[in-house]
Scaffold this active site. Structure first.
Site, mmCIF file in Angstrom:
data_model
loop_
_atom_site.group_PDB
_atom_site.id
_atom_site.type_symbol
_atom_site.label_atom_id
_atom_site.label_comp_id
_atom_site.label_asym_id
_atom_site.label_seq_id
_atom_site.Cartn_x
_atom_site.Cartn_y
_atom_site.Cartn_z
ATOM 1 C CG ASP A 3 -7.631 -3.801 1.965
ATOM 2 O OD1 ASP A 3 -8.780 -4.127 2.265
ATOM 3 O OD2 ASP A 3 -7.137 -4.730 0.998
ATOM 4 N N GLY A 56 0.809 -3.171 -0.746
ATOM 5 C CA GLY A 56 0.646 -1.867 -0.896
ATOM 6 C C GLY A 56 0.041 -1.020 0.246
ATOM 7 C CB SER A 57 -3.269 -1.797 1.945
ATOM 8 O OG SER A 57 -3.800 -1.378 0.801
ATOM 9 N N PRO A 89 4.066 -9.820 -3.222
ATOM 10 C CG PRO A 89 2.534 -11.092 -4.189
ATOM 11 C CD PRO A 89 3.493 -11.182 -2.967
ATOM 12 C CE LYS A 118 -5.787 -7.825 2.212
ATOM 13 N NZ LYS A 118 -6.480 -8.466 1.163
#
EC number: 2.7.1.148
Length: 282
Positions: free
Chosen positions: A137, A103-104, A95, A12
């Protein structure tokens, strides 16, 4: 019998980020505009009957049980009472510490994949509420729609905005979100604005000056990209981006950047590629 499923975990962008103030609990009130990219990680799931959750891909510096993918699977397992388990493999392309939601997004994909594989039948609101426990997020990824976000980022209003192509530059730094939000020089008194104001171009990323000061690699990437297009930091960084009307123009500028700069070109999307894939599942 084990059931398999592969799903994307899209990146995003924060097209802007204004910080309105700090709450009594230490979190910050903010406004931001999320849009997805047709680029991201890929996760592969296979159900197991013994209730174990196993991530078979190691991420440097992240312990197995602390990985958001594992945490997402276990929190859903606990909340739903499911006795099923899962094996998970991750093709990591996004990254860490980049401000593009790696991660989210992985956590959200895990929640939605297991809701399907474990036949839980949870609705969007219930999954988003659980996702919020994992990170502010995560709900935008579970809902899968471009959104104007308020609060700590959890109050989401879907928006229909232009879908340009983006050139995203990835400086080789790991930005600490906690450090940025605790910096004494961070702007914390931006006035609230409307989506229309953002689309008219009157917005910024309040974290950008702090990140540029702390991370010269990010500042240098912005200087280089600004030679060709109006560039901005996404989230707390360190990725920076510029928008283009078509892929050809984005590719042209990408080719002009120094070879040492990691970057990618991707289309913006108001519906995440994860949700487009989920809609094809029966």
């Amino acid at each position: 019998m084990a059931v398999r499923l592969s799903l994307p975990a899209p990146a995003k962008l924060n097209l802007f980020l204004h910080i309105l103030g700090r709450r009594a609990d230490g979190y910050h009130e903010l406004q931001t505009l999320f849009q997805f990219l047709d680029h991201g990680d890929e996760l592969h799931f296979e159900t197991r009957e013994d209730g174990q959750v196993r991530l078979h891909t190691e991420i440097a510096g992240v312990p197995h049980d602390g990985n958001l993918i594992v945490r997402a699977a276990r929190v859903l397992q606990e909340a739903s009472g499911s006795t099923q388990g899962v094996d998970i493999w991750l093709d990591k392309r996004l990254p860490m510490g980049g401000g593009i939601g790696g991660g989210s997004s992985d956590a959200a994909t895990t929640l939605l994949a297991l809701n399907h594989l474990w036949n839980l039948g949870w609705d969007e609101d219930r999954i988003a509420a659980l996702g919020l426990r994992l990170g502010a997020d995560v709900p935008v990824f579970t809902r899968g729609r471009a959104a104007f976000a308020e609060g700590v980022g959890e109050k989401l209003t879907p928006v229909d905005i232009p879908e340009p192509w983006y050139l995203v530059v990835v400086p080789q730094v790991l930005v600490s979100t906690a450090e940025i939000f605790s910096d004494p020089l961070l702007t914390r008194d931006s006035p609230a604005i409307k989506v229309r104001t953002v689309l008219e171009g009157d917005s910024r990323n309040d974290c950008q000056p702090v990140v540029e000061r702390r991370y010269p690699e990010v500042r240098n990437a912005l200087i280089l990209l600004n030679k060709f297009v109006s560039a901005r930091l996404t989230g707390t960084g360190g990725c920076v981006f510029g928008s283009f009307p078509n892929k050809a123009e984005a590719d042209k500028v990408s080719a002009l950047l120094p070879d040492h700069l990691q970057r990618f070109v991707a289309k913006g999307s108001n519906v995440s590629m994860l949700h487009r894939k989920l809609e094809t599942l029966v």
